[in-house]
Motif scaffolding. Structure first.
Motif, short mmCIF file in Angstrom:
data_model
loop_
_atom_site.label_atom_id
_atom_site.label_comp_id
_atom_site.label_asym_id
_atom_site.label_seq_id
_atom_site.Cartn_x
_atom_site.Cartn_y
_atom_site.Cartn_z
N GLY A 235 42.12 37.88 75.55
CA GLY A 235 41.19 39.49 74.26
C GLY A 235 39.61 38.39 73.40
O GLY A 235 39.55 39.03 72.46
N ALA A 236 39.28 37.51 73.99
CA ALA A 236 38.24 36.97 74.04
C ALA A 236 37.54 37.54 73.58
O ALA A 236 36.01 37.51 73.58
CB ALA A 236 38.17 35.30 74.82
N PHE A 237 36.98 38.57 74.99
CA PHE A 237 35.86 39.30 75.39
C PHE A 237 35.97 41.06 76.16
O PHE A 237 36.81 40.74 76.87
CB PHE A 237 34.23 38.90 75.81
CG PHE A 237 35.18 37.25 76.94
CD1 PHE A 237 34.94 38.08 78.45
CD2 PHE A 237 34.54 36.50 76.82
CE1 PHE A 237 35.39 37.11 79.20
CE2 PHE A 237 34.76 34.89 77.91
CZ PHE A 237 35.63 35.63 79.19
N SER A 238 35.52 41.53 76.33
CA SER A 238 35.19 42.63 77.58
C SER A 238 34.89 42.54 78.44
O SER A 238 34.51 41.59 78.64
CB SER A 238 35.36 43.97 76.69
OG SER A 238 33.33 43.74 76.53
N PRO A 239 35.39 43.19 79.63
CA PRO A 239 34.97 42.95 80.79
C PRO A 239 33.58 43.13 80.56
O PRO A 239 32.96 42.53 81.54
CB PRO A 239 35.63 44.67 81.87
CG PRO A 239 36.86 44.77 81.02
CD PRO A 239 36.86 44.62 79.42
N THR A 240 32.85 44.05 80.25
CA THR A 240 31.12 44.18 79.64
C THR A 240 31.16 42.93 79.47
O THR A 240 29.94 42.44 80.09
CB THR A 240 30.97 45.03 78.71
OG1 THR A 240 31.69 46.43 79.40
CG2 THR A 240 29.38 45.84 78.75
N GLU A 241 31.57 42.73 78.53
CA GLU A 241 31.13 40.80 77.63
C GLU A 241 31.56 39.91 78.95
O GLU A 241 29.91 38.81 79.03
CB GLU A 241 31.40 40.86 76.64
CG GLU A 241 31.47 41.67 75.37
CD GLU A 241 32.21 41.93 74.48
OE1 GLU A 241 31.96 42.50 73.37
OE2 GLU A 241 33.31 41.56 74.07
N ALA A 242 32.04 39.84 79.01
CA ALA A 242 32.60 39.68 80.80
C ALA A 242 31.28 38.72 81.48
O ALA A 242 30.55 38.40 81.98
CB ALA A 242 33.92 39.82 81.22
N GLY A 243 30.27 40.16 82.10
CA GLY A 243 29.01 40.19 82.94
C GLY A 243 28.30 39.30 82.14
O GLY A 243 27.42 39.36 82.91
N ALA A 244 28.19 40.09 80.79
CA ALA A 244 26.79 38.92 79.88
C ALA A 244 26.81 37.53 80.65
O ALA A 244 26.20 36.75 79.92
CB ALA A 244 26.62 39.74 78.37
N ILE A 245 28.41 37.36 79.74
CA ILE A 245 28.83 35.95 79.80
C ILE A 245 28.47 34.76 81.63
O ILE A 245 27.44 34.08 81.08
CB ILE A 245 29.94 35.65 79.38
CG1 ILE A 245 30.31 35.86 77.83
CG2 ILE A 245 30.80 34.02 79.41
CD1 ILE A 245 31.84 35.55 77.70
N ALA A 246 28.99 36.09 82.63
CA ALA A 246 28.47 35.28 83.96
C ALA A 246 26.98 35.31 83.50
O ALA A 246 26.47 34.37 84.66
CB ALA A 246 28.66 36.22 85.05
N VAL A 247 25.80 36.19 83.27
CA VAL A 247 24.53 35.74 83.57
C VAL A 247 24.43 35.06 82.91
O VAL A 247 23.48 33.54 83.13
CB VAL A 247 23.46 37.32 82.38
CG1 VAL A 247 22.31 36.73 82.14
CG2 VAL A 247 24.23 38.83 83.70
#
Length: 427
Positions: A235-247
């Protein structure tokens, strides 16, 4: 009658070699122009509503992260690691090909990008080692199908968005089927290499120290899927936020850890990302408009009523859908099919008691088979063009891989736990 006319126009445009997305736009435009109930701006509004979504930002971010990774030096390090792990075995480079698809699947999210990359960096080496060019191209195309099933596959995000299914659960559900496909491929290429005499001169078994060094170099790339899945489940971040973290993760690795990325590379990566994203978004926009028309005309409801009155058993339903998708997938691009068919299939699943997460993995795998099947197969044409293999040669070599994929799909149909065990365990 109107729907039949629109579908006929779309099929005609496809036969005239118009891209499927633009064919759908042409059919949708005809619907709105011949229906006095709508304003001229309605088509544009429907298209914009299809791409104006927070979850879809995940696709933008993950595509960008995958492209950035190719400029950071991670791909080269992962190739070195894969060669050390499997390069000395029977059919070593063929197994490296499969291993690379597993490793890069958690980075790119795109099977086309994976197939193109491996066609450039692995197939020439395989041919030099004595592999048949057609076999090398067919293996590369098939191994790239691991990518949309493993997280963060773009197809998983699309299906979750359109079908209102948990993207986090889909990410986890794809892990075992993706790894199972890799195991199937590794077993097949082992026996194929023995039978056909590929790569008879093996490389020396690597030293433990070399493997440890390579593991250390590849560790940062291997951690990304773990960070994505772990963060979403905690629950640290959503799948969309995970994409931003990946960038951000890719940029940090490229500029500050490996220090191989330059601002020129960043500019090239962003341009490449924009081209890929634009293509995907046009498909989503066109598919959303056409899907809205189908819903408005109550096509999903009519199909659900017709099918459920004829078919009583969920397994039989899945088998019929499997055959249907194999045929339709030969002619229409996978992402387009996801957008059009997901709203049609989702209402049927509750009737048959089929878990939408399980169906999503099955659905995406079926559509993936179409990408290596003539006459439209996008992965088939991508790998054949880059490797300069004739289509008829590719088709001959890919037949065993088709059979393998069909067997895997049937296994997933009859054993839902393959895709549902991990999501249920981690829920």
């Amino acid at each position: 009658m109107t729907i039949l006319l629109i579908v006929s126009l779309i099929l005609l445009l496809i036969l005239l070699n118009v891209p499927v997305a633009y064919a759908m736009l042409g059919g949708s435009l005809l619907y709105f122009l011949t229906n006095d109930s709508f304003m001229n701006e309605t088509l544009t509004q429907r298209m914009i509503s299809g791409v104006e979504s927070f979850p879809l930002l995940g696709i933008v971010f993950f595509i960008t992260a995958g492209v950035l990774m190719n400029y950071t030096g991670i791909t080269r390090r992962m190739l070195t690691f894969a060669k050390l792990v499997t390069g000395h075995l029977t059919g070593g480079l063929a197994k490296v090909n499969v291993t690379m698809s597993v490793l890069t699947g958690g980075l790119s999210g795109s099977n086309v990008a994976d197939a193109a990359m491996q066609s450039k960096i692995l197939v020439p080496g395989m041919v030099k080692k004595g592999y048949a060019p057609g076999f090398s191209a067919a293996l590369t195309a098939t191994s790239s199908l691991i990518t949309p099933i493993l997280p963060p596959g773009i197809a998983l995000i699309l299906y979750g968005y359109v079908g209102n299914v948990s993207i986090g659960d889909l990410f986890i559900a794809g892990i075992i089927p993706g790894l199972l496909l890799a195991v199937f491929l590794l077993i097949y290429v082992h026996f194929a290499a023995k039978k056909r005499g590929f790569e008879q001169v093996k490389e020396e078994r690597p030293k433990i120290t070399d493997v440890l060094v390579a593991s250390k170099d590849a560790l940062l790339a291997l951690l990304l899927p773990i960070i994505i899945i772990g963060g979403i489940r905690l629950g640290a971040f959503s799948p969309t936020e995970a994409g931003a973290i990946a960038v951000v993760y890719a940029l940090i690795i490229g500029f500050f850890i490996y220090r191989e990325m330059t601002f020129k590379d960043l500019w090239l990566a962003l341009k490449e990302s924009i081209l890929i994203i634009a293509t995907v978004m046009i498909i989503i926009a066109a598919g959303t408009a056409f899907g809205w028309i189908l819903t408005l005309e109550q096509v999903p409801q009519a199909l659900t009523s017709s099918i459920t009155s004829l078919i009583n058993h969920p397994i039989l339903f899945l088998l019929i859908i499997f055959v249907f998708l194999l045929i339709v997938g030969m002619f229409i691009e996978g992402n387009v099919m996801l957008i059009i068919l997901t709203p049609i299939f989702i209402p049927m699943l509750e009737t048959y008691g089929i878990d939408p997460v399980h169906f999503g993995i099955f659905f995406i795998l079926c559509l993936s088979i179409g990408t290596i099947t003539p006459p439209i197969g996008t992965i088939m044409f991508t790998t054949a063009a880059i490797t300069k293999v004739k289509i008829e040669v590719f088709i001959k070599e890919v037949i065993p891989f088709w059979l393998l994929l069909i067997v895997l799909t049937l296994v997933i149909i009859f054993i839902p736990a393959i895709s549902l065990w991990l999501p249920e365990l981690l829920s």
